[in-house]
Design a protein around this motif. Structure first.
Motif, PDB file in Angstrom:
ATOM      1  N   MET A  69      -1.798  10.580   3.354  1.00 47.47           N
ATOM      2  CA  MET A  69      -2.634   9.631   2.549  1.00 47.47           C
ATOM      3  C   MET A  69      -1.482   8.580   2.082  1.00 47.47           C
ATOM      4  O   MET A  69      -1.094   8.616   0.921  1.00 47.47           O
ATOM      5  CB  MET A  69      -3.582  10.151   1.733  1.00 47.47           C
ATOM      6  CG  MET A  69      -4.729  10.756   2.172  1.00 47.47           C
ATOM      7  SD  MET A  69      -5.787  11.670   1.052  1.00 47.47           S
ATOM      8  CE  MET A  69      -6.718  10.067   0.368  1.00 47.47           C
ATOM      9  N   GLN A 122      -4.507   5.113  -1.011  1.00 43.09           N
ATOM     10  CA  GLN A 122      -5.634   5.881  -1.156  1.00 43.09           C
ATOM     11  C   GLN A 122      -5.361   6.444  -2.613  1.00 43.09           C
ATOM     12  O   GLN A 122      -6.620   6.432  -3.665  1.00 43.09           O
ATOM     13  CB  GLN A 122      -5.964   6.714  -0.423  1.00 43.09           C
ATOM     14  CG  GLN A 122      -6.163   6.001   0.888  1.00 43.09           C
ATOM     15  CD  GLN A 122      -5.157   6.350   1.999  1.00 43.09           C
ATOM     16  OE1 GLN A 122      -3.985   6.327   1.666  1.00 43.09           O
ATOM     17  NE2 GLN A 122      -5.311   6.596   3.135  1.00 43.09           N
ATOM     18  N   CYS A 123      -4.626   7.244  -2.957  1.00 42.52           N
ATOM     19  CA  CYS A 123      -4.105   7.993  -4.271  1.00 42.52           C
ATOM     20  C   CYS A 123      -4.443   6.875  -5.570  1.00 42.52           C
ATOM     21  O   CYS A 123      -4.672   7.227  -6.495  1.00 42.52           O
ATOM     22  CB  CYS A 123      -3.125   8.837  -4.245  1.00 42.52           C
ATOM     23  SG  CYS A 123      -3.496  10.314  -3.226  1.00 42.52           S
ATOM     24  N   TRP A 130      -7.765   5.851  -6.168  1.00 41.65           N
ATOM     25  CA  TRP A 130      -8.500   7.151  -6.643  1.00 41.65           C
ATOM     26  C   TRP A 130      -7.849   7.434  -7.931  1.00 41.65           C
ATOM     27  O   TRP A 130      -8.734   7.845  -8.827  1.00 41.65           O
ATOM     28  CB  TRP A 130      -8.413   8.228  -5.680  1.00 41.65           C
ATOM     29  CG  TRP A 130      -9.469   8.318  -4.555  1.00 41.65           C
ATOM     30  CD1 TRP A 130      -9.178   7.803  -3.175  1.00 41.65           C
ATOM     31  CD2 TRP A 130     -11.048   8.007  -4.661  1.00 41.65           C
ATOM     32  NE1 TRP A 130     -10.555   7.722  -2.446  1.00 41.65           N
ATOM     33  CE2 TRP A 130     -11.432   7.875  -3.392  1.00 41.65           C
ATOM     34  CE3 TRP A 130     -11.653   8.275  -5.830  1.00 41.65           C
ATOM     35  CZ2 TRP A 130     -12.894   8.033  -2.999  1.00 41.65           C
ATOM     36  CZ3 TRP A 130     -13.290   8.248  -5.510  1.00 41.65           C
ATOM     37  CH2 TRP A 130     -13.650   8.081  -4.215  1.00 41.65           C
ATOM     38  N   SER A 186       1.155   4.326  -2.890  1.00 38.59           N
ATOM     39  CA  SER A 186       1.283   5.570  -2.929  1.00 38.59           C
ATOM     40  C   SER A 186       2.368   6.200  -3.401  1.00 38.59           C
ATOM     41  O   SER A 186       2.285   7.421  -3.843  1.00 38.59           O
ATOM     42  CB  SER A 186       1.266   5.804  -1.393  1.00 38.59           C
ATOM     43  OG  SER A 186       0.260   5.440  -0.812  1.00 38.59           O
ATOM     44  N   LEU A 226     -11.431  -0.055  -4.958  1.00 37.33           N
ATOM     45  CA  LEU A 226     -12.257   0.392  -3.870  1.00 37.33           C
ATOM     46  C   LEU A 226     -12.715  -0.630  -3.141  1.00 37.33           C
ATOM     47  O   LEU A 226     -13.047  -0.429  -1.825  1.00 37.33           O
ATOM     48  CB  LEU A 226     -13.351   1.509  -4.526  1.00 37.33           C
ATOM     49  CG  LEU A 226     -12.951   2.687  -4.891  1.00 37.33           C
ATOM     50  CD1 LEU A 226     -13.875   3.262  -5.690  1.00 37.33           C
ATOM     51  CD2 LEU A 226     -12.361   3.360  -3.802  1.00 37.33           C
ATOM     52  N   LYS A 264       0.850  -1.171  -0.299  1.00 29.91           N
ATOM     53  CA  LYS A 264       0.037  -0.051  -0.074  1.00 29.91           C
ATOM     54  C   LYS A 264       0.821   1.117   0.009  1.00 29.91           C
ATOM     55  O   LYS A 264       0.606   2.324  -0.652  1.00 29.91           O
ATOM     56  CB  LYS A 264      -0.807   0.048   1.334  1.00 29.91           C
ATOM     57  CG  LYS A 264      -1.926  -1.093   1.063  1.00 29.91           C
ATOM     58  CD  LYS A 264      -2.649  -0.985   2.293  1.00 29.91           C
ATOM     59  CE  LYS A 264      -4.006  -2.179   2.158  1.00 29.91           C
ATOM     60  NZ  LYS A 264      -4.841  -2.282   3.598  1.00 29.91           N
TER      61      LYS A 264
END
Length: 206
Positions: A161, A165-166, A169, A102, A204, A98
């Motif tokens: 973050m 997450q990015c 997204w 990022s 997601l 993760k």
């Protein structure tokens, strides 16, 4: 001149800018700069291989008849194969995938932005004509990717973050953007746009 207007040249230009980002921002992610440089190399190789594979899939008849040359690759392949790059980096350096996601997303978006400069120069991926106005789809996407990269850098520094997450997204936002702008292009391929949405939604749900 052929080299200057080739997608490979702009991939490399985007890679150089991405590497500069890696080297500057590596300490924020708790990474050694030498490791960050290696991440960038793996990222570049994996993305270009994915782009080439997708080009063959999309143009199989042409490749079968004319052979596989140095030129020609598809951005979709580079994007869809990106998780493999994250996996390899996390596996080799034993990092949290993760956090790796990022870290690698910004250079990837920068590479996409630079590749669209090649589209502008080469005249491909052009927009529809509205009266005497040709919609600048290539420049629009280039600017969009630069703004998206800047936004991601801001939120990751401001909101910390750093758990992918990015990365997630990106697929949602870029997929939605491409869905809209594809209607302003001369040639559309909506199948890949729907696939973007499915891809993003799968991330997601994880």
């Amino acid at each position: 001149m052929k080299l200057i207007t080739s997608g490979y040249f702009f991939w490399i230009m985007g890679f150089v800018v991405g590497q500069i980002y890696y080297l500057i921002d590596a300490p924020y992610y708790g990474e050694k700069r030498i490791n960050a440089f290696c991440y960038g190399l793996i990222n570049l190789v994996v993305m270009m291989v994915g782009a080439k594979i997708m080009y063959v899939i999309e143009n199989f008849g042409f490749v079968l008849q004319n052979g596989l040359g140095f030129q020609g690759f598809s951005l979709y392949g580079a994007i869809f194969i990106q998780p493999l790059s994250c996996y390899l980096i996390s596996l080799i350096w034993k990092k949290d995938i993760k956090k790796v996601a990022s870290f690698v997303i910004i250079p990837m978006v920068l590479m996409l932005a630079f590749y669209r400069i090649d589209c502008t120069i080469s005249g491909c991926c052009g927009g529809i004509t509205i009266g005497n106005f040709v919609f600048p789809t290539q420049i629009t996407e280039c600017v969009f990717c630069l703004l998206l990269a800047g936004t991601f850098i801001f939120v990751m520094h401001k909101k910390a973050m750093l758990k992918g997450q990015c990365f997630v997204w990106f697929f949602v936002i870029y997929g939605a953007f491409r869905f809209v702008i594809e209607f302003l292009r001369v040639r559309t391929n909506l199948f890949w746009l729907y696939l973007f949405h499915i891809y993003g939604r799968c991330y997601l749900s994880v």
